[in-house]
Write a protein that holds these residues in place. Structure first.
Motif, PDB file in Angstrom:
ATOM      1  N   ILE A   3       1.125  -1.158  -0.011  1.00 42.36           N
ATOM      2  CA  ILE A   3       0.025  -0.050   0.053  1.00 42.36           C
ATOM      3  C   ILE A   3       0.843   1.238   0.065  1.00 42.36           C
ATOM      4  O   ILE A   3       1.806   1.258   0.868  1.00 42.36           O
ATOM      5  CB  ILE A   3      -0.956  -0.005   1.082  1.00 42.36           C
ATOM      6  CG1 ILE A   3      -1.855  -1.297   1.293  1.00 42.36           C
ATOM      7  CG2 ILE A   3      -1.721   1.135   1.385  1.00 42.36           C
ATOM      8  CD1 ILE A   3      -2.536  -1.425   2.396  1.00 42.36           C
ATOM      9  N   ASP A   4       0.666   2.223  -0.734  1.00 40.19           N
ATOM     10  CA  ASP A   4       1.397   3.544  -0.831  1.00 40.19           C
ATOM     11  C   ASP A   4       0.530   4.099   0.158  1.00 40.19           C
ATOM     12  O   ASP A   4      -0.614   4.321   0.365  1.00 40.19           O
ATOM     13  CB  ASP A   4       0.858   4.427  -2.222  1.00 40.19           C
ATOM     14  CG  ASP A   4       1.903   4.012  -3.257  1.00 40.19           C
ATOM     15  OD1 ASP A   4       3.101   3.328  -3.167  1.00 40.19           O
ATOM     16  OD2 ASP A   4       1.458   4.054  -4.660  1.00 40.19           O
ATOM     17  N   VAL A   5       1.705   4.986   0.952  1.00 43.03           N
ATOM     18  CA  VAL A   5       0.963   5.839   2.029  1.00 43.03           C
ATOM     19  C   VAL A   5       1.258   7.334   1.629  1.00 43.03           C
ATOM     20  O   VAL A   5       2.417   7.684   1.525  1.00 43.03           O
ATOM     21  CB  VAL A   5       1.705   5.373   3.394  1.00 43.03           C
ATOM     22  CG1 VAL A   5       1.265   6.248   4.570  1.00 43.03           C
ATOM     23  CG2 VAL A   5       1.335   4.024   3.628  1.00 43.03           C
ATOM     24  N   LEU A   6       0.442   8.080   1.945  1.00 46.92           N
ATOM     25  CA  LEU A   6       0.391   9.506   1.626  1.00 46.92           C
ATOM     26  C   LEU A   6       0.103  10.093   2.896  1.00 46.92           C
ATOM     27  O   LEU A   6      -0.717   9.892   3.486  1.00 46.92           O
ATOM     28  CB  LEU A   6      -0.418  10.061   0.530  1.00 46.92           C
ATOM     29  CG  LEU A   6      -0.135   9.098  -0.726  1.00 46.92           C
ATOM     30  CD1 LEU A   6      -1.290   9.545  -1.636  1.00 46.92           C
ATOM     31  CD2 LEU A   6       1.204   9.401  -1.575  1.00 46.92           C
ATOM     32  N   ALA A   7       0.661  11.409   3.148  1.00 43.14           N
ATOM     33  CA  ALA A   7       0.575  12.184   4.401  1.00 43.14           C
ATOM     34  C   ALA A   7       0.185  13.569   3.644  1.00 43.14           C
ATOM     35  O   ALA A   7       1.038  14.145   3.057  1.00 43.14           O
ATOM     36  CB  ALA A   7       1.916  12.351   5.072  1.00 43.14           C
ATOM     37  N   GLY A   8      -0.939  14.038   4.299  1.00 37.06           N
ATOM     38  CA  GLY A   8      -1.035  15.593   4.025  1.00 37.06           C
ATOM     39  C   GLY A   8      -2.602  15.704   4.223  1.00 37.06           C
ATOM     40  O   GLY A   8      -3.398  14.748   4.653  1.00 37.06           O
ATOM     41  N   ARG A   9      -3.230  16.982   3.923  1.00 38.25           N
ATOM     42  CA  ARG A   9      -4.716  17.346   4.093  1.00 38.25           C
ATOM     43  C   ARG A   9      -5.455  16.583   3.036  1.00 38.25           C
ATOM     44  O   ARG A   9      -6.632  16.280   3.185  1.00 38.25           O
ATOM     45  CB  ARG A   9      -4.822  18.789   4.153  1.00 38.25           C
ATOM     46  CG  ARG A   9      -4.144  19.339   5.391  1.00 38.25           C
ATOM     47  CD  ARG A   9      -4.574  20.924   5.354  1.00 38.25           C
ATOM     48  NE  ARG A   9      -3.768  21.612   6.471  1.00 38.25           N
ATOM     49  CZ  ARG A   9      -4.344  21.726   7.691  1.00 38.25           C
ATOM     50  NH1 ARG A   9      -5.656  21.443   7.919  1.00 38.25           N
ATOM     51  NH2 ARG A   9      -3.981  22.125   8.586  1.00 38.25           N
ATOM     52  N   ASP A  10      -4.961  16.646   1.706  1.00 33.31           N
ATOM     53  CA  ASP A  10      -5.611  15.811   0.649  1.00 33.31           C
ATOM     54  C   ASP A  10      -4.594  15.268  -0.200  1.00 33.31           C
ATOM     55  O   ASP A  10      -3.479  15.280  -0.198  1.00 33.31           O
ATOM     56  CB  ASP A  10      -6.619  17.082  -0.348  1.00 33.31           C
ATOM     57  CG  ASP A  10      -5.745  18.088  -0.783  1.00 33.31           C
ATOM     58  OD1 ASP A  10      -4.556  17.595  -1.412  1.00 33.31           O
ATOM     59  OD2 ASP A  10      -5.718  19.217  -0.529  1.00 33.31           O
ATOM     60  N   SER A  11      -5.122  14.310  -1.257  1.00 38.55           N
ATOM     61  CA  SER A  11      -4.376  13.454  -2.015  1.00 38.55           C
ATOM     62  C   SER A  11      -3.761  14.174  -2.850  1.00 38.55           C
ATOM     63  O   SER A  11      -2.681  13.726  -3.217  1.00 38.55           O
ATOM     64  CB  SER A  11      -5.263  12.337  -2.460  1.00 38.55           C
ATOM     65  OG  SER A  11      -6.524  12.726  -3.076  1.00 38.55           O
ATOM     66  N   ARG A  12      -4.048  15.372  -3.356  1.00 40.40           N
ATOM     67  CA  ARG A  12      -3.510  15.885  -4.276  1.00 40.40           C
ATOM     68  C   ARG A  12      -2.085  16.607  -4.207  1.00 40.40           C
ATOM     69  O   ARG A  12      -1.022  16.580  -4.734  1.00 40.40           O
ATOM     70  CB  ARG A  12      -4.337  17.072  -5.033  1.00 40.40           C
ATOM     71  CG  ARG A  12      -5.565  16.394  -5.943  1.00 40.40           C
ATOM     72  CD  ARG A  12      -6.376  17.344  -6.546  1.00 40.40           C
ATOM     73  NE  ARG A  12      -7.550  16.873  -7.051  1.00 40.40           N
ATOM     74  CZ  ARG A  12      -8.177  17.394  -8.039  1.00 40.40           C
ATOM     75  NH1 ARG A  12      -7.799  18.640  -8.502  1.00 40.40           N
ATOM     76  NH2 ARG A  12      -9.359  16.813  -8.552  1.00 40.40           N
ATOM     77  N   SER A  13      -2.149  17.106  -2.723  1.00 37.53           N
ATOM     78  CA  SER A  13      -1.087  17.885  -2.283  1.00 37.53           C
ATOM     79  C   SER A  13      -0.412  17.090  -1.308  1.00 37.53           C
ATOM     80  O   SER A  13       0.574  17.519  -0.771  1.00 37.53           O
ATOM     81  CB  SER A  13      -1.323  19.064  -1.717  1.00 37.53           C
ATOM     82  OG  SER A  13      -2.152  18.976  -0.508  1.00 37.53           O
ATOM     83  N   ALA A  14      -0.482  15.686  -0.920  1.00 42.97           N
ATOM     84  CA  ALA A  14       0.014  14.836  -0.188  1.00 42.97           C
ATOM     85  C   ALA A  14       1.318  14.460  -0.394  1.00 42.97           C
ATOM     86  O   ALA A  14       1.758  14.138  -1.695  1.00 42.97           O
ATOM     87  CB  ALA A  14      -0.571  13.788   0.200  1.00 42.97           C
ATOM     88  N   ALA A  15       2.306  14.259   0.401  1.00 43.92           N
ATOM     89  CA  ALA A  15       3.657  13.656   0.280  1.00 43.92           C
ATOM     90  C   ALA A  15       3.828  12.342   0.466  1.00 43.92           C
ATOM     91  O   ALA A  15       3.103  12.014   1.306  1.00 43.92           O
ATOM     92  CB  ALA A  15       4.522  14.593   1.244  1.00 43.92           C
ATOM     93  N   SER A  16       4.515  11.701  -0.283  1.00 44.56           N
ATOM     94  CA  SER A  16       4.714  10.339  -0.163  1.00 44.56           C
ATOM     95  C   SER A  16       5.347   9.734   0.905  1.00 44.56           C
ATOM     96  O   SER A  16       6.492  10.347   1.307  1.00 44.56           O
ATOM     97  CB  SER A  16       5.096   9.697  -1.523  1.00 44.56           C
ATOM     98  OG  SER A  16       5.582   8.335  -1.002  1.00 44.56           O
ATOM     99  N   ARG A  17       5.041   8.943   2.006  1.00 47.96           N
ATOM    100  CA  ARG A  17       5.656   8.342   2.803  1.00 47.96           C
ATOM    101  C   ARG A  17       6.308   7.244   2.554  1.00 47.96           C
ATOM    102  O   ARG A  17       7.052   6.339   3.470  1.00 47.96           O
ATOM    103  CB  ARG A  17       4.731   7.953   4.049  1.00 47.96           C
ATOM    104  CG  ARG A  17       4.107   9.499   4.614  1.00 47.96           C
ATOM    105  CD  ARG A  17       5.017  10.126   5.610  1.00 47.96           C
ATOM    106  NE  ARG A  17       5.636   9.512   6.604  1.00 47.96           N
ATOM    107  CZ  ARG A  17       5.313   9.395   8.010  1.00 47.96           C
ATOM    108  NH1 ARG A  17       4.157  10.137   8.343  1.00 47.96           N
ATOM    109  NH2 ARG A  17       5.801   8.789   8.887  1.00 47.96           N
ATOM    110  N   GLY A  18       5.886   6.396   1.359  1.00 48.47           N
ATOM    111  CA  GLY A  18       6.675   5.310   0.806  1.00 48.47           C
ATOM    112  C   GLY A  18       5.483   4.078   0.891  1.00 48.47           C
ATOM    113  O   GLY A  18       4.442   4.361   1.028  1.00 48.47           O
ATOM    114  N   CYS A  19       5.920   3.056   0.300  1.00 48.03           N
ATOM    115  CA  CYS A  19       5.108   1.654   0.253  1.00 48.03           C
ATOM    116  C   CYS A  19       5.454   0.886   1.530  1.00 48.03           C
ATOM    117  O   CYS A  19       6.423   0.599   1.828  1.00 48.03           O
ATOM    118  CB  CYS A  19       5.249   1.056  -1.053  1.00 48.03           C
ATOM    119  SG  CYS A  19       4.916   1.847  -2.453  1.00 48.03           S
ATOM    120  N   PHE A  20       4.371   0.370   2.057  1.00 42.74           N
ATOM    121  CA  PHE A  20       4.560  -0.580   3.183  1.00 42.74           C
ATOM    122  C   PHE A  20       3.374  -1.807   3.063  1.00 42.74           C
ATOM    123  O   PHE A  20       2.507  -1.437   2.256  1.00 42.74           O
ATOM    124  CB  PHE A  20       3.966   0.171   4.558  1.00 42.74           C
ATOM    125  CG  PHE A  20       4.904   1.180   4.752  1.00 42.74           C
ATOM    126  CD1 PHE A  20       5.801   1.205   5.642  1.00 42.74           C
ATOM    127  CD2 PHE A  20       4.633   2.697   4.192  1.00 42.74           C
ATOM    128  CE1 PHE A  20       6.849   2.380   5.999  1.00 42.74           C
ATOM    129  CE2 PHE A  20       5.462   3.747   4.622  1.00 42.74           C
ATOM    130  CZ  PHE A  20       6.662   3.648   5.558  1.00 42.74           C
TER     131      PHE A  20
END
Length: 82
Positions: A3-20
């Protein structure tokens, strides 16, 4: 499940945390631990693009809720301390 993990307020501007790897796909509202911090899943979605190599599922997480305490031993399925 990868699963790709993204961090942020919305999916368009989120930063990638990596795949886990997860045993099951997290749902919105679930708290998961990543890099020693607990975060809350705010969005989860499937990306069924057959030409994309990598994770077919992604989650969006918010700010860390709390830190993992170092004095709590982490154990695997056989109850062996990692």
């Amino acid at each position: 499940m990868l699963i790709d993990v993204l961090a942020g307020r919305d999916s368009r501007s989120a930063a990638s945390r990596g795949c886990f790897h997860f045993a099951r796909a997290p749902k919105p509202g679930d708290e998961i631990e990543i890099d020693g911090a607990f975060v809350t899943v705010t969005k989860a979605w499937h990306r069924p693009d057959i030409y994309y190599k990598g994770a077919k599922f992604a989650i969006l997480v918010g700010d860390p809720v709390s830190q993992v305490k170092a004095d709590i031993p982490v154990r695997d399925e056989a109850e062996v301390v990692l």
